[in-house]
Design a protein around this motif. Structure first.
Motif, PDB file in Angstrom:
ATOM      1  N   TRP A 188       0.813  -1.210   0.000  1.00  0.00           N
ATOM      2  CA  TRP A 188       0.000   0.000   0.000  1.00  0.00           C
ATOM      3  C   TRP A 188       0.851   1.267   0.000  1.00  0.00           C
ATOM      4  CZ3 TRP A 188      -0.845   2.673   5.018  1.00  0.00           C
ATOM      5  CH2 TRP A 188      -1.656   3.817   4.891  1.00  0.00           C
ATOM      6  N   HIS A 189       1.726   1.444   1.032  1.00  0.00           N
ATOM      7  CA  HIS A 189       2.398   2.735   1.206  1.00  0.00           C
ATOM      8  C   HIS A 189       3.845   2.521   1.642  1.00  0.00           C
ATOM      9  CE1 HIS A 189       2.980   6.835   3.071  1.00  0.00           C
ATOM     10  NE2 HIS A 189       2.502   7.122   1.879  1.00  0.00           N
ATOM     11  N   LYS A 190       4.784   2.817   0.727  1.00  0.00           N
ATOM     12  CA  LYS A 190       6.200   2.478   0.956  1.00  0.00           C
ATOM     13  C   LYS A 190       6.824   3.247   2.108  1.00  0.00           C
ATOM     14  CE  LYS A 190       6.939   1.366  -3.885  1.00  0.00           C
ATOM     15  NZ  LYS A 190       7.735   1.597  -5.090  1.00  0.00           N
ATOM     16  N   GLN A 191       6.495   4.527   2.227  1.00  0.00           N
ATOM     17  CA  GLN A 191       7.090   5.337   3.300  1.00  0.00           C
ATOM     18  C   GLN A 191       6.695   4.785   4.674  1.00  0.00           C
ATOM     19  OE1 GLN A 191       9.130   8.364   2.624  1.00  0.00           O
ATOM     20  NE2 GLN A 191       9.687   7.676   4.685  1.00  0.00           N
ATOM     21  N   SER A 192       5.433   4.425   4.822  1.00  0.00           N
ATOM     22  CA  SER A 192       4.993   3.810   6.090  1.00  0.00           C
ATOM     23  C   SER A 192       5.702   2.476   6.311  1.00  0.00           C
ATOM     24  CB  SER A 192       3.479   3.563   6.082  1.00  0.00           C
ATOM     25  OG  SER A 192       2.779   4.726   5.759  1.00  0.00           O
ATOM     26  N   ALA A 193       5.863   1.713   5.232  1.00  0.00           N
ATOM     27  CA  ALA A 193       6.538   0.412   5.352  1.00  0.00           C
ATOM     28  C   ALA A 193       7.978   0.593   5.821  1.00  0.00           C
ATOM     29  CB  ALA A 193       6.507  -0.324   4.012  1.00  0.00           C
ATOM     30  N   LEU A 194       8.624   1.641   5.331  1.00  0.00           N
ATOM     31  CA  LEU A 194      10.008   1.914   5.737  1.00  0.00           C
ATOM     32  C   LEU A 194      10.071   2.273   7.220  1.00  0.00           C
ATOM     33  CD1 LEU A 194      13.003   2.396   5.128  1.00  0.00           C
ATOM     34  CD2 LEU A 194      12.396   4.683   4.297  1.00  0.00           C
ATOM     35  N   SER A 195       9.163   3.146   7.675  1.00  0.00           N
ATOM     36  CA  SER A 195       9.134   3.501   9.109  1.00  0.00           C
ATOM     37  C   SER A 195       8.908   2.261   9.962  1.00  0.00           C
ATOM     38  CB  SER A 195       8.015   4.509   9.399  1.00  0.00           C
ATOM     39  OG  SER A 195       8.146   5.613   8.565  1.00  0.00           O
ATOM     40  N   SER A 196       7.999   1.404   9.529  1.00  0.00           N
ATOM     41  CA  SER A 196       7.724   0.181  10.294  1.00  0.00           C
ATOM     42  C   SER A 196       8.947  -0.731  10.322  1.00  0.00           C
ATOM     43  CB  SER A 196       6.532  -0.567   9.679  1.00  0.00           C
ATOM     44  OG  SER A 196       5.352   0.180   9.837  1.00  0.00           O
ATOM     45  N   ALA A 197       9.640  -0.837   9.187  1.00  0.00           N
ATOM     46  CA  ALA A 197      10.824  -1.700   9.114  1.00  0.00           C
ATOM     47  C   ALA A 197      11.893  -1.228  10.094  1.00  0.00           C
ATOM     48  CB  ALA A 197      11.365  -1.717   7.689  1.00  0.00           C
ATOM     49  N   LYS A 198      12.040   0.087  10.222  1.00  0.00           N
ATOM     50  CA  LYS A 198      13.039   0.632  11.161  1.00  0.00           C
ATOM     51  C   LYS A 198      12.678   0.266  12.598  1.00  0.00           C
ATOM     52  CE  LYS A 198      14.378   4.639   8.392  1.00  0.00           C
ATOM     53  NZ  LYS A 198      14.100   6.078   8.200  1.00  0.00           N
ATOM     54  N   ARG A 199      11.394   0.365  12.924  1.00  0.00           N
ATOM     55  CA  ARG A 199      10.951  -0.012  14.269  1.00  0.00           C
ATOM     56  C   ARG A 199      11.271  -1.478  14.546  1.00  0.00           C
ATOM     57  NH1 ARG A 199       5.254   0.035  16.040  1.00  0.00           N
ATOM     58  NH2 ARG A 199       6.255  -0.397  18.021  1.00  0.00           N
ATOM     59  N   LEU A 200      11.038  -2.311  13.536  1.00  0.00           N
ATOM     60  CA  LEU A 200      11.248  -3.755  13.725  1.00  0.00           C
ATOM     61  C   LEU A 200      12.734  -4.069  13.901  1.00  0.00           C
ATOM     62  CD1 LEU A 200       8.621  -5.175  11.209  1.00  0.00           C
ATOM     63  CD2 LEU A 200       8.484  -5.112  13.706  1.00  0.00           C
ATOM     64  N   ALA A 201      13.584  -3.391  13.133  1.00  0.00           N
ATOM     65  CA  ALA A 201      15.028  -3.627  13.266  1.00  0.00           C
ATOM     66  C   ALA A 201      15.510  -3.211  14.654  1.00  0.00           C
ATOM     67  CB  ALA A 201      15.778  -2.871  12.177  1.00  0.00           C
ATOM     68  N   ALA A 202      14.883  -2.166  15.215  1.00  0.00           N
ATOM     69  CA  ALA A 202      15.293  -1.677  16.534  1.00  0.00           C
ATOM     70  C   ALA A 202      15.060  -2.719  17.633  1.00  0.00           C
ATOM     71  CB  ALA A 202      14.552  -0.380  16.860  1.00  0.00           C
ATOM     72  N   LEU A 203      14.222  -3.712  17.363  1.00  0.00           N
ATOM     73  CA  LEU A 203      14.003  -4.789  18.336  1.00  0.00           C
ATOM     74  C   LEU A 203      15.195  -5.747  18.391  1.00  0.00           C
ATOM     75  CD1 LEU A 203      10.356  -5.710  17.305  1.00  0.00           C
ATOM     76  CD2 LEU A 203      11.012  -4.628  19.463  1.00  0.00           C
ATOM     77  N   GLN A 204      16.085  -5.647  17.417  1.00  0.00           N
ATOM     78  CA  GLN A 204      17.260  -6.516  17.319  1.00  0.00           C
ATOM     79  C   GLN A 204      16.901  -8.001  17.417  1.00  0.00           C
ATOM     80  OE1 GLN A 204      20.055  -4.639  20.195  1.00  0.00           O
ATOM     81  NE2 GLN A 204      20.892  -3.742  18.324  1.00  0.00           N
ATOM     82  N   PRO A 205      16.017  -8.447  16.524  1.00  0.00           N
ATOM     83  CA  PRO A 205      15.617  -9.861  16.571  1.00  0.00           C
ATOM     84  C   PRO A 205      16.795 -10.786  16.257  1.00  0.00           C
ATOM     85  CG  PRO A 205      14.836  -8.836  14.532  1.00  0.00           C
ATOM     86  CD  PRO A 205      15.399  -7.728  15.394  1.00  0.00           C
ATOM     87  N   THR A 206      16.721 -11.996  16.798  1.00  0.00           N
ATOM     88  CA  THR A 206      17.750 -12.999  16.484  1.00  0.00           C
ATOM     89  C   THR A 206      17.292 -13.922  15.361  1.00  0.00           C
ATOM     90  OG1 THR A 206      16.889 -14.450  18.183  1.00  0.00           O
ATOM     91  CG2 THR A 206      18.679 -12.988  18.826  1.00  0.00           C
ATOM     92  N   THR A 207      15.986 -13.961  15.105  1.00  0.00           N
ATOM     93  CA  THR A 207      15.462 -14.698  13.948  1.00  0.00           C
ATOM     94  C   THR A 207      14.357 -13.860  13.328  1.00  0.00           C
ATOM     95  OG1 THR A 207      15.875 -16.817  15.047  1.00  0.00           O
ATOM     96  CG2 THR A 207      14.401 -16.868  13.156  1.00  0.00           C
ATOM     97  N   LEU A 208      14.343 -13.816  11.989  1.00  0.00           N
ATOM     98  CA  LEU A 208      13.274 -13.124  11.269  1.00  0.00           C
ATOM     99  C   LEU A 208      12.429 -14.172  10.547  1.00  0.00           C
ATOM    100  CD1 LEU A 208      11.934 -10.506  10.223  1.00  0.00           C
ATOM    101  CD2 LEU A 208      13.585 -10.532   8.335  1.00  0.00           C
ATOM    102  N   ALA A 209      11.119 -14.074  10.756  1.00  0.00           N
ATOM    103  CA  ALA A 209      10.174 -15.023  10.158  1.00  0.00           C
ATOM    104  C   ALA A 209       9.132 -14.202   9.403  1.00  0.00           C
ATOM    105  CB  ALA A 209       9.511 -15.844  11.268  1.00  0.00           C
ATOM    106  N   VAL A 210       8.989 -14.450   8.110  1.00  0.00           N
ATOM    107  CA  VAL A 210       8.104 -13.611   7.284  1.00  0.00           C
ATOM    108  C   VAL A 210       7.111 -14.474   6.509  1.00  0.00           C
ATOM    109  CG1 VAL A 210       9.887 -11.833   7.070  1.00  0.00           C
ATOM    110  CG2 VAL A 210       9.676 -13.597   5.302  1.00  0.00           C
ATOM    111  N   GLY A 211       6.263 -13.810   5.768  1.00  0.00           N
ATOM    112  CA  GLY A 211       5.226 -14.510   5.004  1.00  0.00           C
ATOM    113  C   GLY A 211       5.760 -15.283   3.816  1.00  0.00           C
ATOM    114  N   HIS A 212       6.853 -14.793   3.246  1.00  0.00           N
ATOM    115  CA  HIS A 212       7.374 -15.410   2.022  1.00  0.00           C
ATOM    116  C   HIS A 212       8.888 -15.529   2.115  1.00  0.00           C
ATOM    117  CE1 HIS A 212       3.339 -14.722   0.502  1.00  0.00           C
ATOM    118  NE2 HIS A 212       3.441 -13.485   0.954  1.00  0.00           N
ATOM    119  N   GLY A 213       9.383 -16.771   2.285  1.00  0.00           N
ATOM    120  CA  GLY A 213      10.821 -17.022   2.391  1.00  0.00           C
ATOM    121  C   GLY A 213      11.149 -17.760   3.681  1.00  0.00           C
ATOM    122  N   GLY A 214      12.334 -18.368   3.715  1.00  0.00           N
ATOM    123  CA  GLY A 214      12.728 -19.200   4.859  1.00  0.00           C
ATOM    124  C   GLY A 214      13.017 -18.389   6.113  1.00  0.00           C
ATOM    125  N   LEU A 215      13.202 -19.088   7.240  1.00  0.00           N
ATOM    126  CA  LEU A 215      13.593 -18.419   8.491  1.00  0.00           C
ATOM    127  C   LEU A 215      14.999 -17.858   8.322  1.00  0.00           C
ATOM    128  CD1 LEU A 215      12.398 -21.198  10.964  1.00  0.00           C
ATOM    129  CD2 LEU A 215      11.408 -18.901  10.771  1.00  0.00           C
TER     130      LEU A 215
END
Ligand SMILES: [Zn+2]
Length: 244
Positions: A188-215
């Motif tokens: 829908w909206h790339k700028q919002s997606a970018l802001s959300s991605a930054k928030r998610l990276a700030a969590l410093q996850p050790t594993t990323l699990a998404v809708g499309h693609g492996g762990l």
């Protein structure tokens, strides 16, 4: 269906080679939370996987209302009538085929395959900060206006729906990857997606699990690279729009 497991997270991947569509079982002490409902025929595989783990699915949580994330919802709800269904209030509208925008939202068309025949009504509308078992709910708009992500603090695993893609190369939702362009085409909206991605990276996850693609283990450098790439692409398109 391929099952991959890390800590308390089981990734169920349908069509893993061709067009991978994932959903997740998250293990709690006595029960399971299902995140997303994949494709219309995925109910059998999901129920079999739960049976093998040996715990009941008591919650069905949706990251967003696109067809490839809600496909088996009605069938699962019929088989698991006591399971509670969760989605953001915003995407609950989409779940029932309403693609109109809210007054305060950026005017961009909602893209992707929006459900037209889902009968199940959600039991709960998710909000930022809600706890679903061990999972912390995060509001991460961009791919759709009401997209949510889920963080498991036990293992620092992040289940991000389509806020990121991994198939075809890691990308923030909206960045076109020629080998798997579909999540970007449905964003829908790339700028919002970018802001959300930054928030998610700030969590410093050790594993990323998404809708499309492996762990993806130790995903932070790749997430940061994807964020930089998305930022550059947005800046370029803004410059291009200003010139033309
Ligand atoms: Zn999607």
């Amino acid at each position: 269906m391929r099952v991959s497991n890390i800590h308390q997270i089981f990734q169920l991947s349908f069509m893993p080679r061709l067009f991978p569509v994932n959903c997740y079982l998250v293990e709690e002490a006595t029960e399971l939370t299902l995140i997303d409902a994949a494709l219309p025929y995925s109910d059998k595989g999901i129920l079999q996987a739960a049976e093998r783990i040996g715990k009941p699915i008591t919650r069905i949580v949706l990251t967003h209302a696109h067809d490839d994330h809600v496909g088996a919802l009605d069938k699962l709800k019929a088989r698991l009538p006591k399971a509670k269904v969760y989605i953001s209030a915003r995407d609950a509208k989409l779940l029932h085929g309403d693609t109109s925008l809210e007054a305060e939202e950026p005017t961009a068309p909602i893209r992707g395959s929006v459900p037209k025949k889902v009968k199940t009504s959600p039991d709960f509308h998710l909000q930022e900060g809600d706890l679903i078992g061990s999972l912390l709910a995060l509001s991460t708009p961009g791919h759709t206006p009401g997209s949510m992500s889920f963080f498991d603090p036990r293992s620092k695993t992040l289940i991000a729906g389509d806020a990121f893609q991994i198939r075809g190369g890691i990308a923030v939702s909206g960045t076109m990857k020629p080998w798997f362009p579909f999540p970007a085409m449905a964003t829908w909206h790339k700028q919002s997606a970018l802001s959300s991605a930054k928030r998610l990276a700030a969590l410093q996850p050790t594993t990323l699990a998404v809708g499309h693609g492996g762990l993806l283990a130790n995903p932070l450098p790749a997430m940061q690279q994807a964020i930089a790439e998305a930022k550059t692409a947005i800046e370029r398109s803004v410059q291009y729009a200003a010139r033309s």
